[in-house]
Design a protein around this motif. Structure first.
Motif, mmCIF file in Angstrom:
data_model
loop_
_atom_site.group_PDB
_atom_site.id
_atom_site.type_symbol
_atom_site.label_atom_id
_atom_site.label_comp_id
_atom_site.label_asym_id
_atom_site.label_seq_id
_atom_site.Cartn_x
_atom_site.Cartn_y
_atom_site.Cartn_z
ATOM 1 N N TRP A 28 0.835 -1.200 0.000
ATOM 2 C CA TRP A 28 0.000 0.000 0.000
ATOM 3 C C TRP A 28 0.871 1.251 0.000
ATOM 4 O O TRP A 28 0.606 2.199 -0.745
ATOM 5 C CB TRP A 28 -0.941 -0.019 1.205
ATOM 6 C CG TRP A 28 -1.964 1.053 1.127
ATOM 7 C CD1 TRP A 28 -3.149 1.004 0.461
ATOM 8 C CD2 TRP A 28 -1.876 2.349 1.714
ATOM 9 N NE1 TRP A 28 -3.812 2.194 0.599
ATOM 10 C CE2 TRP A 28 -3.042 3.042 1.370
ATOM 11 C CE3 TRP A 28 -0.943 2.996 2.486
ATOM 12 C CZ2 TRP A 28 -3.294 4.335 1.782
ATOM 13 C CZ3 TRP A 28 -1.179 4.292 2.900
ATOM 14 C CH2 TRP A 28 -2.348 4.941 2.542
ATOM 15 N N ILE A 29 1.914 1.268 0.833
ATOM 16 C CA ILE A 29 2.819 2.422 0.890
ATOM 17 C C ILE A 29 3.552 2.582 -0.450
ATOM 18 O O ILE A 29 3.664 3.691 -0.977
ATOM 19 C CB ILE A 29 3.845 2.260 2.032
ATOM 20 C CG1 ILE A 29 3.160 2.191 3.393
ATOM 21 C CG2 ILE A 29 4.894 3.359 2.010
ATOM 22 C CD1 ILE A 29 2.567 3.488 3.861
ATOM 23 N N ILE A 34 4.329 5.448 -5.609
ATOM 24 C CA ILE A 34 4.397 5.364 -7.074
ATOM 25 C C ILE A 34 3.322 6.244 -7.700
ATOM 26 O O ILE A 34 3.578 6.949 -8.690
ATOM 27 C CB ILE A 34 4.261 3.905 -7.543
ATOM 28 C CG1 ILE A 34 5.524 3.121 -7.177
ATOM 29 C CG2 ILE A 34 4.014 3.827 -9.042
ATOM 30 C CD1 ILE A 34 5.421 1.632 -7.414
ATOM 31 N N ASN A 35 2.113 6.237 -7.124
ATOM 32 C CA ASN A 35 1.032 7.078 -7.657
ATOM 33 C C ASN A 35 1.331 8.562 -7.478
ATOM 34 O O ASN A 35 0.812 9.389 -8.223
ATOM 35 C CB ASN A 35 -0.291 6.724 -6.996
ATOM 36 C CG ASN A 35 -0.867 5.437 -7.534
ATOM 37 O OD1 ASN A 35 -0.611 5.056 -8.668
ATOM 38 N ND2 ASN A 35 -1.626 4.742 -6.718
ATOM 39 N N MET A 36 2.156 8.904 -6.480
ATOM 40 C CA MET A 36 2.560 10.304 -6.275
ATOM 41 C C MET A 36 3.759 10.668 -7.151
ATOM 42 O O MET A 36 4.293 11.760 -7.043
ATOM 43 C CB MET A 36 2.891 10.534 -4.794
ATOM 44 C CG MET A 36 1.691 10.458 -3.891
ATOM 45 S SD MET A 36 2.062 10.514 -2.125
ATOM 46 C CE MET A 36 3.118 11.910 -1.988
ATOM 47 N N HIS A 37 4.199 9.722 -7.999
ATOM 48 C CA HIS A 37 5.313 9.902 -8.932
ATOM 49 C C HIS A 37 6.631 10.180 -8.213
ATOM 50 O O HIS A 37 7.469 10.935 -8.710
ATOM 51 C CB HIS A 37 5.012 11.010 -9.949
ATOM 52 C CG HIS A 37 3.768 10.759 -10.729
ATOM 53 N ND1 HIS A 37 3.664 9.755 -11.657
ATOM 54 C CD2 HIS A 37 2.549 11.361 -10.687
ATOM 55 C CE1 HIS A 37 2.448 9.760 -12.165
ATOM 56 N NE2 HIS A 37 1.751 10.714 -11.595
ATOM 57 N N HIS A 77 0.842 -7.226 -7.325
ATOM 58 C CA HIS A 77 0.578 -7.080 -5.892
ATOM 59 C C HIS A 77 0.243 -5.647 -5.489
ATOM 60 O O HIS A 77 -0.345 -5.432 -4.436
ATOM 61 C CB HIS A 77 1.804 -7.508 -5.077
ATOM 62 C CG HIS A 77 1.886 -8.973 -4.842
ATOM 63 N ND1 HIS A 77 0.959 -9.685 -4.145
ATOM 64 C CD2 HIS A 77 2.817 -9.875 -5.217
ATOM 65 C CE1 HIS A 77 1.300 -10.950 -4.092
ATOM 66 N NE2 HIS A 77 2.429 -11.106 -4.753
ATOM 67 N N LEU A 78 0.642 -4.674 -6.295
ATOM 68 C CA LEU A 78 0.489 -3.279 -5.894
ATOM 69 C C LEU A 78 -0.891 -2.731 -6.231
ATOM 70 O O LEU A 78 -1.642 -3.308 -7.013
ATOM 71 C CB LEU A 78 1.574 -2.425 -6.555
ATOM 72 C CG LEU A 78 3.013 -2.775 -6.179
ATOM 73 C CD1 LEU A 78 3.978 -1.797 -6.814
ATOM 74 C CD2 LEU A 78 3.202 -2.808 -4.683
ATOM 75 N N TYR A 79 -1.192 -1.596 -5.631
ATOM 76 C CA TYR A 79 -2.475 -0.923 -5.821
ATOM 77 C C TYR A 79 -2.357 0.185 -6.867
ATOM 78 O O TYR A 79 -2.956 1.244 -6.735
ATOM 79 C CB TYR A 79 -2.963 -0.344 -4.495
ATOM 80 C CG TYR A 79 -3.231 -1.393 -3.452
ATOM 81 C CD1 TYR A 79 -4.467 -2.013 -3.367
ATOM 82 C CD2 TYR A 79 -2.244 -1.782 -2.567
ATOM 83 C CE1 TYR A 79 -4.711 -2.995 -2.420
ATOM 84 C CE2 TYR A 79 -2.481 -2.757 -1.616
ATOM 85 C CZ TYR A 79 -3.709 -3.356 -1.549
ATOM 86 O OH TYR A 79 -3.946 -4.326 -0.614
ATOM 87 N N CYS A 80 -1.546 -0.061 -7.888
ATOM 88 C CA CYS A 80 -1.391 0.873 -8.996
ATOM 89 C C CYS A 80 -1.080 0.071 -10.252
ATOM 90 O O CYS A 80 -0.590 -1.047 -10.171
ATOM 91 C CB CYS A 80 -0.293 1.899 -8.708
ATOM 92 S SG CYS A 80 1.312 1.191 -8.396
ATOM 93 N N ALA A 81 -1.388 0.648 -11.392
ATOM 94 C CA ALA A 81 -1.129 -0.034 -12.661
ATOM 95 C C ALA A 81 0.370 -0.056 -12.945
ATOM 96 O O ALA A 81 1.067 0.932 -12.710
ATOM 97 C CB ALA A 81 -1.873 0.668 -13.791
#
Length: 163
Positions: A28-29, A34-37, A77-81
């Motif tokens: 999650w972290i 990653i989503n925050m670039h 496994h991650l919560y991002c593409a």
């Protein structure tokens, strides 16, 4: 109260910084960063090959050469593409899993047609570049044109594309 909040933030921030390797292992972290670039590398353990989906089949082609076709599914496994990983294939002899015959890393490609499989040399289809959705999966189909002699078994590992 403002000083208490500042002290708690400093303690929490220093604890996070001191144990950042543990925090960065949490999916999650990692996904949030990653989503925050932020500069977080995608690692091999962010992917998982689902064992019950892996099937191998030998095929004899027109020129009597044999190829190994492997089908399976890889999970994110991650919560991002993420971009699809590569698949590392380890070849083992019939005498046991301790005798490694070789290994190869192949990208996940578009599924080949039957005509492509039957004729040598095998033309590799285009690489699949469509991102795998968050907590999603992607099927893969690998064609190994020339596996090592005496290959009796194989093991698969998902590896991140090395650039």
């Amino acid at each position: 109260w403002p000083w208490l909040i500042v002290i708690l933030l400093v303690i929490g921030g220093s604890g996070f910084w001191y144990k950042q390797d543990v925090w960065l292992d949490h999916p999650w972290i990692r996904s949030l960063l990653i989503n925050m670039h932020l500069p977080v590398q995608v690692r091999d353990k962010d992917w998982y090959i689902i064992p019950e989906t892996v099937h191998g089949q030998w095929l004899t082609r027109d020129g009597e050469s044999r190829i190994l076709m492997i089908e399976g599914r890889v999970a994110n496994h991650l919560y991002c593409a993420l971009a699809p990983p590569q698949i590392q294939v380890h070849f083992f002899a019939a005498s046991g899993l301790d005798q490694l015959l070789g290994e190869v890393i192949l990208p996940i490609t578009e599924p080949p047609g039957i005509e492509q499989l039957q004729h040598a040399p095998f033309e590799i289809p285009d690489i699949d570049r469509v991102p795998v959705e968050a907590q999603g999966g992607r099927g893969f189909f690998l064609v190994l044109d020339s596996p090592p002699e005496r290959t009796a078994d194989f093991a698969l590992t998902a590896v991140v594309n090395k650039k």
